[in-house]
Design a protein around this motif. Structure first.
Motif, PDB file in Angstrom:
ATOM      1  N   ARG A  72       0.831  -1.205   0.000  1.00 31.90           N
ATOM      2  CA  ARG A  72       0.000   0.000   0.000  1.00 31.90           C
ATOM      3  C   ARG A  72       0.864   1.253   0.000  1.00 31.90           C
ATOM      4  O   ARG A  72       0.575   2.237  -0.695  1.00 31.90           O
ATOM      5  N   PHE A  73       1.940   1.209   0.786  1.00 29.83           N
ATOM      6  CA  PHE A  73       2.857   2.353   0.839  1.00 29.83           C
ATOM      7  C   PHE A  73       3.435   2.635  -0.543  1.00 29.83           C
ATOM      8  O   PHE A  73       3.455   3.780  -1.005  1.00 29.83           O
ATOM      9  N   SER A  76       0.793   4.107  -2.934  1.00 30.88           N
ATOM     10  CA  SER A  76       0.561   5.513  -2.640  1.00 30.88           C
ATOM     11  C   SER A  76       1.714   6.375  -3.137  1.00 30.88           C
ATOM     12  O   SER A  76       1.511   7.467  -3.680  1.00 30.88           O
ATOM     13  N   MET A  77       2.941   5.863  -2.993  1.00 30.79           N
ATOM     14  CA  MET A  77       4.099   6.599  -3.499  1.00 30.79           C
ATOM     15  C   MET A  77       4.007   6.799  -5.005  1.00 30.79           C
ATOM     16  O   MET A  77       4.266   7.891  -5.519  1.00 30.79           O
ATOM     17  N   VAL A  80       1.154   9.390  -5.910  1.00 36.11           N
ATOM     18  CA  VAL A  80       1.540  10.776  -5.638  1.00 36.11           C
ATOM     19  C   VAL A  80       2.648  11.224  -6.584  1.00 36.11           C
ATOM     20  O   VAL A  80       2.700  12.392  -6.996  1.00 36.11           O
ATOM     21  N   SER A  81       3.525  10.286  -6.994  1.00 34.02           N
ATOM     22  CA  SER A  81       4.546  10.640  -7.976  1.00 34.02           C
ATOM     23  C   SER A  81       3.927  11.027  -9.301  1.00 34.02           C
ATOM     24  O   SER A  81       4.433  11.918  -9.994  1.00 34.02           O
ATOM     25  N   GLY A  84       3.055  14.489  -8.715  1.00 30.72           N
ATOM     26  CA  GLY A  84       4.184  15.358  -8.415  1.00 30.72           C
ATOM     27  C   GLY A  84       5.054  15.658  -9.610  1.00 30.72           C
ATOM     28  O   GLY A  84       5.547  16.777  -9.761  1.00 30.72           O
TER      29      GLY A  84
ATOM     30  N   THR B  27      -1.993   3.818   6.110  1.00 30.09           N
ATOM     31  CA  THR B  27      -0.804   3.434   5.352  1.00 30.09           C
ATOM     32  C   THR B  27      -0.730   4.182   4.032  1.00 30.09           C
ATOM     33  O   THR B  27       0.336   4.669   3.640  1.00 30.09           O
ATOM     34  N   TYR B  28      -1.885   4.297   3.345  1.00 34.25           N
ATOM     35  CA  TYR B  28      -1.903   5.066   2.096  1.00 34.25           C
ATOM     36  C   TYR B  28      -1.510   6.515   2.350  1.00 34.25           C
ATOM     37  O   TYR B  28      -0.710   7.105   1.610  1.00 34.25           O
ATOM     38  N   GLY B  31       2.225   6.893   2.965  1.00 38.75           N
ATOM     39  CA  GLY B  31       3.001   6.848   1.727  1.00 38.75           C
ATOM     40  C   GLY B  31       2.842   8.109   0.915  1.00 38.75           C
ATOM     41  O   GLY B  31       3.810   8.624   0.340  1.00 38.75           O
ATOM     42  N   THR B  35       5.925  10.657  -0.063  1.00 38.15           N
ATOM     43  CA  THR B  35       6.276  11.013  -1.432  1.00 38.15           C
ATOM     44  C   THR B  35       6.085  12.495  -1.686  1.00 38.15           C
ATOM     45  O   THR B  35       6.861  13.108  -2.420  1.00 38.15           O
ATOM     46  N   TRP B  39       8.848  15.000  -3.156  1.00 34.87           N
ATOM     47  CA  TRP B  39       8.611  15.747  -4.399  1.00 34.87           C
ATOM     48  C   TRP B  39       8.790  17.240  -4.172  1.00 34.87           C
ATOM     49  O   TRP B  39       9.273  17.946  -5.064  1.00 34.87           O
TER      50      TRP B  39
END
Lengths: 127, 175
Positions: A72-73, A76-77, A80-81, A84, B27-28, B31, B35, B39
């Motif tokens: 999940r982490f 989400s990364m 968002v990337s 971003g 958790t979401y 993260g 990030t 960024w």
């Protein structure tokens, strides 16, 4: 059954529109940097798919939930990337603001299609 | 057995379905915050490289607070907090020593997180505020602070969500 076919057709049209927006955001301005966004959105469902399967194989193990949390982490990364990268490119003046908006919109369409398809597919396999 | 954390008091009132969702959503969110912080930092880095004749140079020292915070986040969240509760009884050679080591590691992790935030504030003050640079360059200094605060928040959210879930499990077993 026809409703399912309609859903699949609608989803594929959404996916095509998303890719069209992403490619147009690059091609209209002659600058192919925003194409990287497509890869982040296309890769975003992968960690949940991989690590989530690990949980269902052994629900009693304590290790499984932390592995799923790591998935999940990572998801989400990646999501968002996807937001971003165009924002940073637009802020530093490498791409224009309309290209940034088209890139974000296209990426969200692609990712939303993948998510909706995944949930529909999972709901069907439950029955 | 002494309770370590204050927020244990009100969480068990949540329904169990919400608790599972709280863990996932937390958790979401963690993260996403992690990030987002990196960024913002990359944005400051790109801005400083694309700016012509910038008065301050973006050196390696600007990377250090974010790296410290990331390291502290990894250390803090890789500790199982049940280890802290195990001291006092049982094997004096095994359990007590393990709890002490876990406490020391947790202390190092939190110190890294706090040190990262403090370091970013120090860099903002020394490199950007004291020389009196103009606003567009000052933004680069603030990206560092935003990054470390985002990493700290991500770490807190992840830690809170995971350990509160563990406590709920513990209560559930006792009942």
């Amino acid at each position: 059954m026809s409703a399912g076919v309609k859903t699949i057709v609608g989803l594929s049209v959404c996916l095509a529109c998303g890719f069209l927006l992403s490619i147009l955001s690059c091609a209209l301005y002659g600058n192919w940097w925003p194409l990287v966004v497509v890869f982040t959105y296309a890769l975003a469902p992968l960690p949940n798919g991989l690590f989530g399967r690990y949980v269902s194989s052994d629900p009693l193990a304590d290790v499984g939930s932390s592995v799923a949390d790591f998935g999940r982490f990572l998801t989400s990364m990646l999501v968002v990337s996807g937001f971003g990268l165009p924002l940073v490119l637009a802020h530093s003046g490498i791409i224009t603001t309309p290209a940034m908006m088209m890139s974000i919109g296209g990426g969200m369409l692609v990712y939303g299609t993948i998510i909706v398809y995944g949930t529909l597919f999972r709901a069907q396999s439950d029955f | 057995m002494a309770r370590i954390f204050v927020w244990n008091c009100n969480l068990p009132r949540l329904p169990s379905a919400w608790r599972e969702q709280l863990r996932d959503v937390g958790t979401y969110a963690s993260g996403a915050l992690f990030t987002l912080g990196w960024w913002v930092f990359i944005d400051g880095l790109v801005m400083s490289r694309t700016l012509e004749n910038s008065p301050v140079k973006f050196g390696f020292e600007d990377w250090i607070p974010g790296l410290l915070c990331t390291l502290g986040m990894i250390i803090t969240n890789s500790i199982d907090l049940t280890l802290l509760r195990d001291d006092g009884f049982g094997y004096s050679s095994g359990g007590g020593g393990l709890a002490g080591k876990a406490k020391l590691t947790l202390f190092i992790g939190i110190a890294l997180l706090a040190g990262g935030v403090a370091g970013s504030l120090a860099i903002l003050a020394i490199k950007y505020i004291v020389p009196g640079v103009d606003a567009s360059v000052l933004y680069i200094g603030f990206t560092n602070v935003i990054q470390t605060v985002c990493l700290l928040l991500a770490s807190i959210v992840l830690w809170f969500v995971h350990n509160s879930e563990h406590d709920n499990n513990y209560n559930f077993v006792l009942n």
